[in-house]
Design a protein around this motif. Structure first.
Motif, PDB file in Angstrom:
ATOM      1  N   LEU A 147       0.806  -1.229   0.000  1.00 11.50           N
ATOM      2  CA  LEU A 147       0.000   0.000   0.000  1.00 11.50           C
ATOM      3  C   LEU A 147       0.842   1.284   0.000  1.00 11.50           C
ATOM      4  O   LEU A 147       0.577   2.182  -0.805  1.00 11.50           O
ATOM      5  CB  LEU A 147      -0.943   0.002   1.203  1.00 11.50           C
ATOM      6  CG  LEU A 147      -2.292  -0.703   1.009  1.00 11.50           C
ATOM      7  CD1 LEU A 147      -3.108  -0.632   2.298  1.00 11.50           C
ATOM      8  CD2 LEU A 147      -3.062  -0.062  -0.136  1.00 11.50           C
ATOM      9  N   PRO A 148       1.847   1.406   0.894  1.00  9.21           N
ATOM     10  CA  PRO A 148       2.618   2.664   0.886  1.00  9.21           C
ATOM     11  C   PRO A 148       3.252   2.960  -0.461  1.00  9.21           C
ATOM     12  O   PRO A 148       3.345   4.116  -0.873  1.00  9.21           O
ATOM     13  CB  PRO A 148       3.688   2.428   1.964  1.00  9.21           C
ATOM     14  CG  PRO A 148       3.122   1.397   2.848  1.00  9.21           C
ATOM     15  CD  PRO A 148       2.265   0.527   1.986  1.00  9.21           C
ATOM     16  N   LEU A 149       3.700   1.906  -1.170  1.00  7.01           N
ATOM     17  CA  LEU A 149       4.291   2.141  -2.487  1.00  7.01           C
ATOM     18  C   LEU A 149       3.295   2.893  -3.358  1.00  7.01           C
ATOM     19  O   LEU A 149       3.675   3.771  -4.141  1.00  7.01           O
ATOM     20  CB  LEU A 149       4.653   0.809  -3.156  1.00  7.01           C
ATOM     21  CG  LEU A 149       5.808   0.020  -2.556  1.00  7.01           C
ATOM     22  CD1 LEU A 149       5.963  -1.307  -3.272  1.00  7.01           C
ATOM     23  CD2 LEU A 149       7.095   0.837  -2.668  1.00  7.01           C
ATOM     24  N   ILE A 150       2.000   2.543  -3.198  1.00  4.41           N
ATOM     25  CA  ILE A 150       0.983   3.158  -4.054  1.00  4.41           C
ATOM     26  C   ILE A 150       0.656   4.570  -3.574  1.00  4.41           C
ATOM     27  O   ILE A 150       0.781   5.541  -4.319  1.00  4.41           O
ATOM     28  CB  ILE A 150      -0.286   2.271  -4.078  1.00  4.41           C
ATOM     29  CG1 ILE A 150       0.062   0.889  -4.647  1.00  4.41           C
ATOM     30  CG2 ILE A 150      -1.390   2.935  -4.894  1.00  4.41           C
ATOM     31  CD1 ILE A 150      -0.993  -0.163  -4.420  1.00  4.41           C
ATOM     32  N   TYR A 151       0.248   4.712  -2.278  1.00  3.44           N
ATOM     33  CA  TYR A 151      -0.231   6.043  -1.885  1.00  3.44           C
ATOM     34  C   TYR A 151       0.904   7.042  -1.720  1.00  3.44           C
ATOM     35  O   TYR A 151       0.707   8.245  -1.916  1.00  3.44           O
ATOM     36  CB  TYR A 151      -1.135   5.990  -0.651  1.00  3.44           C
ATOM     37  CG  TYR A 151      -0.507   5.540   0.647  1.00  3.44           C
ATOM     38  CD1 TYR A 151       0.340   6.366   1.375  1.00  3.44           C
ATOM     39  CD2 TYR A 151      -0.780   4.277   1.154  1.00  3.44           C
ATOM     40  CE1 TYR A 151       0.913   5.957   2.553  1.00  3.44           C
ATOM     41  CE2 TYR A 151      -0.219   3.856   2.345  1.00  3.44           C
ATOM     42  CZ  TYR A 151       0.633   4.700   3.039  1.00  3.44           C
ATOM     43  OH  TYR A 151       1.207   4.286   4.201  1.00  3.44           O
ATOM     44  N   LEU A 152       2.111   6.563  -1.390  1.00 10.72           N
ATOM     45  CA  LEU A 152       3.233   7.507  -1.334  1.00 10.72           C
ATOM     46  C   LEU A 152       3.586   7.971  -2.747  1.00 10.72           C
ATOM     47  O   LEU A 152       3.828   9.162  -2.979  1.00 10.72           O
ATOM     48  CB  LEU A 152       4.449   6.883  -0.648  1.00 10.72           C
ATOM     49  CG  LEU A 152       4.357   6.687   0.871  1.00 10.72           C
ATOM     50  CD1 LEU A 152       5.626   6.045   1.413  1.00 10.72           C
ATOM     51  CD2 LEU A 152       4.089   7.991   1.595  1.00 10.72           C
ATOM     52  N   GLY A 153       3.599   7.029  -3.683  1.00 10.07           N
ATOM     53  CA  GLY A 153       3.854   7.397  -5.072  1.00 10.07           C
ATOM     54  C   GLY A 153       2.797   8.378  -5.570  1.00 10.07           C
ATOM     55  O   GLY A 153       3.095   9.386  -6.214  1.00 10.07           O
ATOM     56  N   PHE A 154       1.550   8.093  -5.226  1.00  9.18           N
ATOM     57  CA  PHE A 154       0.418   8.930  -5.611  1.00  9.18           C
ATOM     58  C   PHE A 154       0.594  10.355  -5.076  1.00  9.18           C
ATOM     59  O   PHE A 154       0.319  11.330  -5.761  1.00  9.18           O
ATOM     60  CB  PHE A 154      -0.840   8.283  -5.017  1.00  9.18           C
ATOM     61  CG  PHE A 154      -2.103   8.665  -5.687  1.00  9.18           C
ATOM     62  CD1 PHE A 154      -2.441   8.134  -6.926  1.00  9.18           C
ATOM     63  CD2 PHE A 154      -2.979   9.567  -5.080  1.00  9.18           C
ATOM     64  CE1 PHE A 154      -3.622   8.491  -7.543  1.00  9.18           C
ATOM     65  CE2 PHE A 154      -4.163   9.917  -5.692  1.00  9.18           C
ATOM     66  CZ  PHE A 154      -4.489   9.389  -6.928  1.00  9.18           C
TER      67      PHE A 154
END
Ligand SMILES: [Cu+2]
Lengths: 551, 234
Positions: free
Chosen positions: A487-494
């Motif tokens: 999840l962090p990979l996604i929302y941090l990237g976002f």
């Protein structure tokens, strides 16, 4: 006002100005950079890739262990899986993760410095890391290695037919990367502090990284020379560790653990530093017993050198030396406990803000305590002989390394993300991920304590059928954990594109890094700061904020 | 304090020295930082050599007779010559630091060249010793170790030789790196980079060179001068 205000409580800074990210463009401006902040980003990307690689080996193992039969992998392949998981996670993730990413970015800013003392050496250490990782990947692609991450002789020198020399060479190179990082940290902390920033005004993250660097400098070269002897022995067939011609395999274990036990503190001390920062920021309090917490880091670094032979209790060392090492191992728990008590005392009667970094740190304190206390079980000679080489040991060190270091790293990356990128992440998804990580972690590793106590040995791809229920639970937990990490990979990237602008000090925290713009300018500060306040002086800051509002 | 006073203060500084790196306040800070950096590096080196010396010492206690026998196979005259050569090179290195402090450009160059020369002599003698050992069948390894004069002690003599080559080999690698650095420093000194204001690099090079010498001062007695003290029981 005649001097800089006690606390710079600016909430907004100059937006759209030049910062370290938009100062220069192009791949070469990153690959040849000497800016510590850009090097931290290089590390962030490369260490994240290694984490995913190391994690994928774990996933394969957990799938294999769903059933008692060894049906997915041969035992040889399984040996390679746990070996590669250990090597990648320890040498390429846990050791560098907090110093090389968060330390690289934040340490010079917390010191009020423009950069590290040796920016070129900082870049060199990243290239050494990449070179070591490349050698490691080459080994993985061409067949892997099956000795376990400990490379015990004489298996590693005489019997294993896998790429032992390649992977120990990679470890050797990675060691130099970590030595250079530690050297840079120590010199920078001694010589580059801003005017007025005395030792007792330093954030505890700095003290923790200082202690870490001491261990890096003193322990890593011993691993390096040990691996040199191992490679020489495997290459020429001489027998420094070969009993057939007078060598001693237990000597190898002594020398290996002389590094590798202190290396545990290379992995956990920076995590403790992050915990102190986050606890102070989200309780709005001074850390209780600042000097105790600061000196306990040095105490851990020192005592950590005196306990290595607790890994050798069943290797044939004398009972008397085993007793001494058991005693000393109990002793090393004291400074760790001091830290836990001081964090707890800080939390006591505080109005805690339940932001994501704080959630991770609350998890860290609990899980690290469990990991530490089970470490005491293992330091006790009698119990160690019972649970030696079982899943109890596996669960213990994962509570310290994953429950401790990884949780603290996640806390730190969330805490400093607004400073690093200038953007806020989505708080809802971040809290959800923190919850998934906590639940998934416990479901993965708590059953392993029971499995170990019941006698399931580690490092086998098949096991007795009565252990299946607990193993299925563990694999289910690992699946949740994997989602929590993805999840962090996604929302941090976002957040990089869509996140709200963070401003100078989104948490209202005290510390030099929160007085410069986000992301910071190339040289960190527009003008060298002059420090006139103690670390975590939240009481004074609250007063200052109150006065501003009254005006 | 307003911005203008800060900038006015900044303007009082003399123009930057060409070798002052931008992230340091002044040459003094840069000098202190680089000196401390070298000391930290040498601390690491002590642990690096300390690890192998520790292993060496354990086996020396375990196998005193073999250790004495193996040390007697070393050419102590060569070792002694090399010790003297290295001590002289340390002297010329120290003189190079002194010359650079005093701003004597030619003096610095000459002393660095002499240091390099003595370093080269050391490596030459070492190479000669290595080739003799190869011919005598003393290089450790299943094929290469063919020494048979005392079969009972042969395995432990081979162990000694493994330490001999590991330790002197690592020392020689340090000497080669030092020689490479010297070449670069000779170029810089010739160019006139160093002077009373800026001699820190030469001083730090000196620290490294002296350290490598000191390692040899330990290796020489440990590898060449062992007498079988444990051999006269009663
Ligand atoms: Cu340990």
């Amino acid at each position: 006002m005649s001097s800089l205000t006690l606390h710079d409580v600016r909430i907004t800074g100059a937006e759209g100005s030049r910062n370290y990210i938009n100062d220069e463009y192009g791949a070469l401006s990153w690959l040849l950079t000497k800016d510590h902040k850009r090097i931290a980003i290089l590390y962030l990307i490369s260490i994240t890739i290694m984490f995913l690689l190391g994690g994928s080996f774990a996933v394969i193992m957990r799938v294999e262990l769903l059933t008692p039969e060894g049906d997915l992998l041969t035992s040889d392949t399984y040996n390679k899986m746990f070996t590669l998981h250990g090597i990648v996670m320890i040498f390429f993730f846990l050791i560098p993760v907090i110093p090389a990413i968060l330390g690289n970015f934040i340490l010079p800013i917390q010191l009020g410095a423009k950069d590290f003392a040796f920016p070129k050496i900082n870049l060199l250490s990243w290239y050494l890391y990449i070179f070591a990782a490349a050698v490691g990947l080459y080994v993985i692609i061409t067949g892997g290695v099956d000795t376990g991450w400990t490379f015990y002789t004489p298996f590693s020198t005489q019997y294993s037919n896998t790429h032992v020399i390649g992977v120990t060479f990679a470890g050797f190179i990675a060691g130099f990367s970590s030595i250079l990082t530690g050297l840079n940290f120590i010199v920078t902390i001694h010589r580059m502090r801003a005017p007025g920033l005395t030792w007792y005004r330093l954030p505890l993250f700095v003290w923790a990284l200082y202690a870490t660097s001491v261990v890096m400098l003193l322990a890593t070269p011993v691993l390096a020379i040990t691996l040199v002897m191992l490679m020489f022995e495997r290459f020429t067939g001489i027998g420094i560790f070969n009993p057939a011609i007078g060598g001693d395999p237990v000597l190898y274990q002594h020398m290996f653990w002389f590094y590798s036990h202190p290396a545990v503190y290379i992995m956990i001390l920076p995590a403790m530093g992050v915990a102190s920062e986050v606890v102070a920021a989200f309780t709005r309090k001074k850390i209780f017993g600042y000097r105790f917490v600061a000196f306990s880091s040095l105490g851990i670094a020192f005592l950590g050198f005196l306990v290595w032979a607790h890994h050798l209790f069943v290797a044939g060392i004398s009972v008397y030396s085993a007793l001494i090492f058991a005693f000393l191992s109990f002793f090393v728990a004291v400074p760790s406990a001091i830290k836990v008590f001081n964090w707890t005392a800080t939390l006591y009667k505080a109005s805690v803000s339940w932001a994501t970094p704080m959630l991770y740190i609350l998890g860290f304190i609990g899980l690290f305590t469990i990991g530490g206390v089970t470490g005491l079980f293992l330091a006790a000679l009698g119990l160690d002989i019972h649970v030696h080489d079982t899943y109890f040991v596996v669960a213990h060190f994962h509570y310290v390394m994953v429950g401790g270091t990884v949780m603290a790293y996640l806390a730190g990356i969330h805490y400093w993300w607004p400073k690093i990128t200038g953007r806020m992440y989505n708080e809802f998804w971040a809290r959800l991920a923190a919850l998934l990580v906590f639940v998934g972690f416990n479901l993965t590793f708590f059953p392993q304590f029971i499995l170990g106590y019941l006698g399931m040995p580690r490092r086998y791809h098949a096991y007795a059928p009565e252990f299946q229920v607990l193993n299925v639970m563990s694999t289910a937990g690992a699946s949740i954990l994997a989602v929590g990490y993805a999840l962090p990979l996604i929302y941090l990237g976002f957040s990089l594109r869509f996140g709200r602008k963070a401003g100078v000090n989104p948490w209202g925290a005290v510390g030099l890094e929160w007085t410069t713009s986000s992301p910071p300018p190339k040289h960190n500060f527009e003008e060298t700061p002059v420090v006139t306040w103690d670390a975590y002086d939240y009481p004074a800051m609250m007063k200052a904020v109150g006065e501003t509002q009254n005006v | 304090m307003s911005d203008t006073t800060l900038h006015a203060h900044a303007d009082e500084h003399p123009p930057h020295h060409p070798f002052l790196q931008h992230h340091f306040e002044d040459l003094g800070q840069q000098h202190e930082a680089s000196t401390l950096g070298m000391w930290m590096f040498l601390t690491t080196e002590i642990l690096f050599f300390g690890g192998v010396l520790c292993a060496y010492w354990i086996y020396r206690v375990m196998y005193p007779a073999a250790w004495a026998e193996a040390a007697s196979l070393q050419n102590w005259q060569m070792g002694a010559i090399n010790t003297i050569v290295l001590i002289i090179s340390s002297l010329t290195m120290a003189l190079a630091v002194r010359a650079s402090q005093l701003g004597q450009r030619m003096g610095t160059v000459v002393m660095l060249v002499l240091t390099l020369l003595f370093g080269g002599i050391f490596l030459g003698v070492k190479g000669y010793e290595y080739s003799v050992h190869f011919h005598e069948g003393l290089f450790p390894g299943a094929q290469t170790f063919t020494w048979h004069e005392n079969p009972a002690l042969a395995p432990q003599v081979q162990l000694f030789m493994a330490f001999y080559f590991t330790m002197t080999g690592l020392h020689a690698i340090h000497m080669v790196i030092g020689a490479g650095l010297l070449l670069w420093f000779i170029r810089r000194a010739w160019r006139g980079d160093f002077g009373p204001e800026y001699y820190a690099p030469v001083e730090i090079m000196g620290l490294y060179w002296h350290f490598v010498d000191i390692v040899w001062i330990f290796l020489f007695p440990f590898l060449y001068l062992i007498h079988s003290a444990g051999g006269h029981h009663g």
